[in-house]
Design an enzyme around this catalytic site. Structure first.
Site, PDB file in Angstrom:
ATOM      1  N   GLU A   8       7.427 -14.200  -6.626  1.00  0.00           N
ATOM      2  CA  GLU A   8       5.976 -14.386  -6.621  1.00  0.00           C
ATOM      3  C   GLU A   8       5.359 -14.293  -8.011  1.00  0.00           C
ATOM      4  O   GLU A   8       4.412 -14.990  -8.327  1.00  0.00           O
ATOM      5  CB  GLU A   8       5.314 -13.363  -5.681  1.00  0.00           C
ATOM      6  CG  GLU A   8       5.562 -13.688  -4.219  1.00  0.00           C
ATOM      7  CD  GLU A   8       5.000 -12.630  -3.287  1.00  0.00           C
ATOM      8  OE1 GLU A   8       3.885 -12.138  -3.560  1.00  0.00           O
ATOM      9  OE2 GLU A   8       5.672 -12.299  -2.299  1.00  0.00           O
ATOM     10  N   ASP A  95       8.267 -11.279  -1.881  1.00  0.00           N
ATOM     11  CA  ASP A  95       8.250  -9.884  -1.427  1.00  0.00           C
ATOM     12  C   ASP A  95       8.630  -9.765   0.046  1.00  0.00           C
ATOM     13  O   ASP A  95       8.341 -10.648   0.844  1.00  0.00           O
ATOM     14  CB  ASP A  95       6.848  -9.284  -1.609  1.00  0.00           C
ATOM     15  CG  ASP A  95       6.435  -9.244  -3.074  1.00  0.00           C
ATOM     16  OD1 ASP A  95       7.312  -9.428  -3.942  1.00  0.00           O
ATOM     17  OD2 ASP A  95       5.234  -9.051  -3.338  1.00  0.00           O
ATOM     18  N   ASP A  97       7.372  -8.488   2.704  1.00  0.00           N
ATOM     19  CA  ASP A  97       6.306  -8.027   3.580  1.00  0.00           C
ATOM     20  C   ASP A  97       5.712  -9.276   4.238  1.00  0.00           C
ATOM     21  O   ASP A  97       6.222 -10.382   4.045  1.00  0.00           O
ATOM     22  CB  ASP A  97       5.251  -7.215   2.814  1.00  0.00           C
ATOM     23  CG  ASP A  97       4.650  -7.973   1.642  1.00  0.00           C
ATOM     24  OD1 ASP A  97       4.803  -9.220   1.582  1.00  0.00           O
ATOM     25  OD2 ASP A  97       4.007  -7.349   0.796  1.00  0.00           O
ATOM     26  N   GLU A  99       2.997 -11.037   3.818  1.00  0.00           N
ATOM     27  CA  GLU A  99       2.512 -12.105   2.948  1.00  0.00           C
ATOM     28  C   GLU A  99       3.675 -12.784   2.226  1.00  0.00           C
ATOM     29  O   GLU A  99       3.684 -14.003   2.057  1.00  0.00           O
ATOM     30  CB  GLU A  99       1.498 -11.554   1.947  1.00  0.00           C
ATOM     31  CG  GLU A  99       0.224 -10.978   2.578  1.00  0.00           C
ATOM     32  CD  GLU A  99      -0.613 -12.009   3.336  1.00  0.00           C
ATOM     33  OE1 GLU A  99      -0.634 -13.193   2.924  1.00  0.00           O
ATOM     34  OE2 GLU A  99      -1.227 -11.641   4.355  1.00  0.00           O
ATOM     35  N   TYR A 322       5.675  -2.651 -10.852  1.00  0.00           N
ATOM     36  CA  TYR A 322       4.587  -3.409 -10.261  1.00  0.00           C
ATOM     37  C   TYR A 322       3.414  -2.528  -9.810  1.00  0.00           C
ATOM     38  O   TYR A 322       3.630  -1.462  -9.233  1.00  0.00           O
ATOM     39  CB  TYR A 322       5.134  -4.190  -9.063  1.00  0.00           C
ATOM     40  CG  TYR A 322       4.224  -5.281  -8.618  1.00  0.00           C
ATOM     41  CD1 TYR A 322       3.848  -6.271  -9.506  1.00  0.00           C
ATOM     42  CD2 TYR A 322       3.723  -5.304  -7.327  1.00  0.00           C
ATOM     43  CE1 TYR A 322       2.995  -7.269  -9.113  1.00  0.00           C
ATOM     44  CE2 TYR A 322       2.880  -6.310  -6.924  1.00  0.00           C
ATOM     45  CZ  TYR A 322       2.510  -7.288  -7.825  1.00  0.00           C
ATOM     46  OH  TYR A 322       1.665  -8.275  -7.427  1.00  0.00           O
ATOM     47  N   ARG A 324       0.733  -3.283  -7.795  1.00  0.00           N
ATOM     48  CA  ARG A 324       0.096  -3.442  -6.476  1.00  0.00           C
ATOM     49  C   ARG A 324       1.103  -3.035  -5.407  1.00  0.00           C
ATOM     50  O   ARG A 324       1.890  -3.831  -4.938  1.00  0.00           O
ATOM     51  CB  ARG A 324      -0.355  -4.884  -6.286  1.00  0.00           C
ATOM     52  CG  ARG A 324      -1.516  -5.271  -7.198  1.00  0.00           C
ATOM     53  CD  ARG A 324      -2.025  -6.667  -6.921  1.00  0.00           C
ATOM     54  NE  ARG A 324      -1.272  -7.666  -7.626  1.00  0.00           N
ATOM     55  CZ  ARG A 324      -1.627  -8.212  -8.805  1.00  0.00           C
ATOM     56  NH1 ARG A 324      -2.752  -7.847  -9.390  1.00  0.00           N
ATOM     57  NH2 ARG A 324      -0.875  -9.118  -9.363  1.00  0.00           N
ATOM     58  N   HIS A 369       7.324  -2.795  -2.429  1.00  0.00           N
ATOM     59  CA  HIS A 369       7.672  -2.430  -3.808  1.00  0.00           C
ATOM     60  C   HIS A 369       7.908  -0.936  -3.903  1.00  0.00           C
ATOM     61  O   HIS A 369       7.716  -0.213  -2.949  1.00  0.00           O
ATOM     62  CB  HIS A 369       6.535  -2.825  -4.760  1.00  0.00           C
ATOM     63  CG  HIS A 369       6.139  -4.262  -4.655  1.00  0.00           C
ATOM     64  ND1 HIS A 369       5.117  -4.684  -3.839  1.00  0.00           N
ATOM     65  CD2 HIS A 369       6.628  -5.369  -5.238  1.00  0.00           C
ATOM     66  CE1 HIS A 369       4.995  -6.001  -3.937  1.00  0.00           C
ATOM     67  NE2 HIS A 369       5.900  -6.443  -4.779  1.00  0.00           N
TER      68      HIS A 369
END
Length: 766
Positions: A8, A95, A97, A99, A322, A324, A369
DNA sequence: CAGTGAGCGAGCTTCCGCTTGACTT
């Protein structure tokens, strides 16, 4: 063999590329590459005529979403397509998850690869984790993708169906949404508590005491009991009445407090009780996005946005992981690095026998993450990186480093001491005083890191307080005794950080959106900042009113949590997404009659209900009644908020920089009086013989020579603002003539604070 | 700057969540 790996983030792509070697090309999607069209401009021509085009979701075709590649992503999509042409295998490494899975799916849909495709996932960016991930790919999780799509569609239906109701009933360009509307509701409800709050005064007595031998430092103690009854403190009062809520407490007034102070000043204080109890304190968990924003706000006074900008730079340049994330978990490499650093910097006695493990405590955490920590397999100390970083980045790195290292240190231990003393207060009976001390016996993690506090007093109180050794029966003397008056305080307004924490605890919003939520509610004119405090506008009151009365389910604090439960079921394959969306939009006939929204669904609730919404009622915020029993209310009008008595002509604009809880009935009185002073004739201009008016407008009071011009005429009468020092009460004709002759002096508008809400943001109904 | 509580009206506004630059408030 050439393999294309898509992640991403570009920064992540650079790092991973180093681990994977020359056979792998690592590129990024830069987030989502497709989405529902955000505006009319993005709707493809062939769909423009469809009645569902505005939503971007074809409701009647089973809630089929219309996806478009936004213009700013075209270039990247082109780049990925070109790279795929030369690749023998495709690895989707977005990632792990909801999204991330959806991004992987969109990549498949858009790139249409003809080579083998693998889904690879990892939760930490270390060589071993990446190598292992590439050896153990899995298939795309279609259920997880459906869960994301359902979330996306629901948010679109909520936002794009409810916002137009606000345009019709409150003001154009307003917005409603699953996250922002709850944020606004929280801010408004806190302000309402402040508006209802009644301050109360109370007194207590502080003594400065010292042992009789005089060989110890004086220490402070506070009166807690008088004649066997507890002395009232702030928490004993009802916040809405200002009255004492606990009947077992005794309320001291000034006279009594001073009398007690005078009485005990010369009395002997006897220690009646000394209690000691040990305590331990655990280090806070490593940073996640919300806690980083919270601490950076407390300790560095950064806004959420600034914190994220600085963190982004640190991340891109390889200083931190990371930024976020919702997971406080450290990779085993990070734990090792932290433990080594603890040993070398503080010594082995600061190192716990086993690594500490932290788990996410907030609802809905997806933990794709790791925690936010110094990057790498060995942490560089703040001193080591200081030369390479600008001051902002240095400060934030320092915070991250300390928090991470502290999280792998031993508990702090100490001893709390509580001492009670009595003295004779004459006719008031026996007075009991109390003092407490706190001594750290082993600092543990506190050597590296002390968590900040929103309340500076509490922080001060939390510091070590050493009491002289005192034993039961010992007598001490008063050096000084003082009666002190206090007032109860209303609940504090939210700050950016405290609002984010509140939302996060309720599982509302995601790490990538916390900072932008704050931005959105300000951009829409719902909230403005005064210093660090978030203050709602009256538009926000009107919107919360409307949503609360007509869409209660949507602004329920548990709405997102319940949605997440359903999404989890969809992700597990235990629930079909279409029936659930159908029930949300078209209603569930099985729902009890007591829940009309659930029964009718969003569509019918709006379609059959919007016209009946009383725009004037929801835009009125009652403040109370005047002497004659007439309702006084703030209303939100076309040109901003104003106060009005009943339906009368008595009304006055509210100044821009006024906070809702500052509008007392006295303040209303004053504003109306000011208003009544305007629109009067001060006299006639001796030259032209025309009348000179005093009026008030958008920018405060002004003078006008002659009558109002005809509507639509280009003619402008001579106007001028009042000079500094002139007040509406006692301006004279001479003042007016002077100002009209020399206009363009300082007007009221030039003193307007930059932080106050803009007029356009306060503007309302058409 | 421009001075209110109303009008003539086409087409548009708006959500949440994932990610960076290219822009100047």
């Amino acid at each position: 063999m050439r393999r294309l790996v898509i992640v991403e983030s570009p920064a992540k792509a650079r790092t991973i590329s180093q681990y994977l070697g020359p056979d792998y090309v690592v590129e990024s999607s830069i987030g989502h590459i497709r989405d529902l069209p955000s505006s009319a401009r993005e709707i493809p021509d062939k769909f423009k005529k469809e009645k569902w085009a505005r939503l971007g979701v074809n409701i009647d075709a089973g809630f089929e979403p219309l996806y478009v590649v936004p213009s700013n992503k075209n270039e990247q999509v082109k780049k990925l397509k070109a790279l795929l042409k030369d690749a023998d295998e495709l690895y989707l490494a977005t990632d792990e998850d909801r999204e991330g899975e959806a991004i992987a799916w969109h990549l498949l849909e858009v790139l249409k690869p003809r080579v083998p495709v693998y889904r690879m996932v990892f939760h930490e960016i270390t060589r071993s984790a990446i190598e292992e991930a590439i050896q153990n790919p899995r298939d795309l999780d279609e259920y997880l993708v459906r869960a994301q799509e359902t979330r996306r569609i629901l948010d679109r239906l909520f936002g794009y169906e409810v916002s137009p109701v606000l345009w019709k009933k409150v003001a154009p360009r307003l917005s409603a949404g699953r996250v922002q509307s709850v944020a606004v509701r929280l801010v408004v409800e806190r302000e309402q508590q402040r508006m209802r709050f009644k301050t109360a005064g109370f007194w207590d007595v502080d003594a400065s005491l010292a042992s009789r031998e005089g060989n110890t430092e004086p220490f402070g103690a506070r009166l807690i009991e008088l004649d066997g009854k507890r002395v009232a403190q702030g928490r004993d009062f009802n916040p809405e009445t200002g009255e004492l809520a606990n009947s077992d407490a005794v309320l001291l007034d000034e006279t009594q407090a001073k009398a007690v102070a005078a009485n005990v000043e010369s009395a002997t204080f006897a220690v009646v009780d000394v209690s000691e109890r040990p305590f331990t304190q655990r280090p806070p968990a490593p940073f996640i996005t919300s806690s980083l924003q919270q601490e950076a706000a407390r300790k560095l006074r950064y806004s959420a946005q600034r914190t994220m900008q600085v963190a982004q730079r640190l991340y891109e340049n390889g200083y931190i992981t990371y930024m976020r994330t919702d997971s406080p978990t450290l990779s085993s490499q990070a734990v090792d690095a932290a433990r080594r650093q603890v040993t070398s910097l503080y010594g082995g006695e600061y190192l716990p026998d086993r690594p500490r493990v932290y788990t996410a405590k907030s609802k809905g955490a997806q933990e794709a993450h790791e925690a936010i920590r110094p990057a790498g397999e060995t942490f560089r100390t703040p001193d080591q990186v200081a030369r390479e970083l600008d001051p902002d980045a240095q400060r934030l790195y320092d915070l991250v480093w300390k928090r991470t290292v502290a999280s792998q240190m031993r508990d702090a231990t100490g001893m709390r001491t509580q001492v009670r003393l009595t003295a004779d207060a004459g006719e008031h009976g026996a007075a009991t005083f109390q003092t407490s001390g706190k001594v750290i016996t082993f600092p543990g993690f506190l050597r590296a890191y002390v968590e900040g506090s929103d309340d500076p007093d509490a922080e001060l109180e939390d510091q070590e307080r050493v009491l002289p050794p005192l034993r039961q029966g010992q007598e001490v003397d008063a050096r000084e005794v003082e009666a002190k008056g206090h007032e109860t305080q209303p609940p504090a307004r939210y700050t950016e950080a405290s609002l984010i924490r509140e939302l996060e605890e309720r599982g509302i919003g995601r790490p990538s959106t916390y900072a932008s939520i704050i931005q959105t509610v300000q951009d829409r004119g719902y909230v403005w900042k005064k210093g660090t405090a978030l203050i709602p506008t009256f538009t926000a009151f009107a919107v919360v009113n409307l949503l609360g009365h007509h869409f209660p389910d949507l602004v329920d604090y548990g709405f997102t949590a319940r949605m997440e439960e359903r999404l989890d079921e969809i992700a597990e394959g235990e629930r079909q997404y279409k029936p659930w969306l159908h029930a949300f939009y078209f209603g569930d006939p099985e729902a009890p009659a007591s829940e009309p929204m659930a029964r009718n669904g969003l569509h019918r609730t709006i379609d059959e209900g919007w016209e009946a919404i009383d725009a004037r009622a929801i835009s009125s915020i009652p403040l109370g009644k005047d002497d004659e029993g007439r309702e006084i209310a703030v209303r939100v009008g076309r040109y901003g908020p104003y106060v009005q008595i009943g339906d009368s002509d008595e009304r006055a604009s509210l100044p821009m920089e006024i906070a809702p809880d500052e509008i007392t009935l006295d303040e209303v009185e004053r504003l109306l009086h000011q208003e009544s002073l305007s629109d009067r004739v001060l006299g006639n201009d001796p030259e032209s013989h025309e009348p000179v008016y005093l009026k008030t407008g958008r920018y405060g009071p002004y003078f006008q020579l002659g009558e109002d011009p005809e509507p639509k005429s280009k003619e402008k009468p001579r106007r001028a603002s009042l000079w500094p020092g002139m007040t509406m009460e006692d301006v004279t004709l001479e003042d007016a003539l002077m100002a009209l002759e020399f206009p363009k002096t300082l007007g009221k508008h030039q003193r307007t604070a930059r932080t106050s809400p803009s007029r356009t943001a306060q503007t309302a109904r058409t």
